[in-house]
Design an enzyme around this catalytic site. Structure first.
Site, mmCIF file in Angstrom:
data_model
loop_
_atom_site.group_PDB
_atom_site.id
_atom_site.type_symbol
_atom_site.label_atom_id
_atom_site.label_comp_id
_atom_site.label_asym_id
_atom_site.label_seq_id
_atom_site.Cartn_x
_atom_site.Cartn_y
_atom_site.Cartn_z
ATOM 1 N N GLY A 1 0.850 -1.198 0.000
ATOM 2 C CA GLY A 1 0.000 0.000 0.000
ATOM 3 C C GLY A 1 0.873 1.232 0.000
ATOM 4 O O GLY A 1 1.748 1.382 -0.856
ATOM 5 N N GLU B 1 0.914 1.261 11.577
ATOM 6 C CA GLU B 1 -0.063 0.274 11.130
ATOM 7 C C GLU B 1 -0.977 -0.204 12.265
ATOM 8 O O GLU B 1 -1.556 -1.285 12.186
ATOM 9 C CB GLU B 1 0.673 -0.941 10.532
ATOM 10 C CG GLU B 1 1.701 -0.596 9.472
ATOM 11 C CD GLU B 1 1.081 -0.019 8.205
ATOM 12 O OE1 GLU B 1 -0.136 -0.187 8.014
ATOM 13 O OE2 GLU B 1 1.811 0.616 7.423
#
Length: 254
Positions: free
Chosen positions: A20, A108
């Site tokens: 990503g 994250e």
């Protein structure tokens, strides 16, 4: 945060796989960056983002990886997916591994957990065992299959501390296209095209609203007159350009 058992890694190297935003926003303290892919997964914009591309009140959407075996049991409006999930592997400097892990755990934290998967370098060679952050279907931020147009509208509207959600989508599309001629992802590309169409639609609506405001201020007759003058000026310019081109052609042919 749950963690898969890490596999044995030669020379205790630490590799990280990004699929990503890590593709174009790399982690700190890496000394190698290798394009390539992993298999057995599907990349989808099915993870809510409350901390980067959205807020707790209005979460945005970011990508996660879904095991292909689980994805095949779902009804996905994007019914196909490439066998390879392209991305980038980063090798972190040995003396900085603990620091980078701490940085990634914070970056994250919104629903992602640590897993390990073999990474295949684009230039060939043996697979590399990499750590990867995945928002699995059992995490609270997993939203699952969505109608593509509704998802595109949601991405277009969303924003968070890290910026506009649409910029994340377009950034991912551009980053994937730069990796390899075969690294595109039709799920990402389709959403990008839909969001671009929404942006163009909104731009036209804003133009119409601006014309309406002008009409309310100076009157519809003056707005019409201005539009006619603009049309005539454009026509004269094009006519003049055409005559110039004709004269230039005639000169050349003599």
């Amino acid at each position: 945060m749950s963690v898969d058992v890490p596999p044995a890694q030669a020379d205790d190297e630490f590799w990280l796989f990004g699929y990503g935003s890590l593709i174009w926003k790399p982690p700190p303290h890496f000394d190698r960056r290798i394009p390539g892919w992993v298999t057995g997964y599907v990349r989808r914009f099915w993870q809510a983002s409350e901390d980067h591309r959205g807020t707790p009140e209005a979460p945005g959407r970011v990508v996660t990886l879904i095991s292909r075996s689980y994805w095949e049991q779902l009804t996905d409006h994007h019914g196909s997916a490439p066998n390879k999930v392209w991305g980038v592997a980063y090798r972190i400097k040995p003396d900085r591994v603990a620091e980078v892990k701490e940085y990634l755990d914070i970056r994250e934290i919104n629903g992602y957990t640590i897993h390990y998967t073999p990474f295949h370098p684009a230039r060939g060679g043996e697979p590399i065992q990499t750590l990867v952050y995945i928002g699995t279907p059992d995490n609270e931020q997993f939203v699952g299959p969505q109608d593509p147009q509704a998802l595109a509208e949601h991405i277009y509207r969303s924003a968070g501390p890290s910026g506009l959600n649409r910029d994340y989508l377009w950034g991912l599309e551009a980053a994937l296209d730069e990796l390899s001629p075969e690294s595109g992802d039709e799920h990402v590309t389709d959403l990008s095209n839909r969001v671009r169409a929404i942006a163009a639609r909104d731009e036209k609506e804003k133009e119409r609203e601006q014309i309406g405001l002008q009409a309310a201020t100076v009157g519809p007759e003056q707005v019409l007159r201005r539009e006619q003058q603009h049309h005539e000026q454009t026509h004269d310019f094009r006519r003049g350009s055409s005559i110039d081109e004709q004269e230039e052609t005639e000169k050349t042919s003599r």
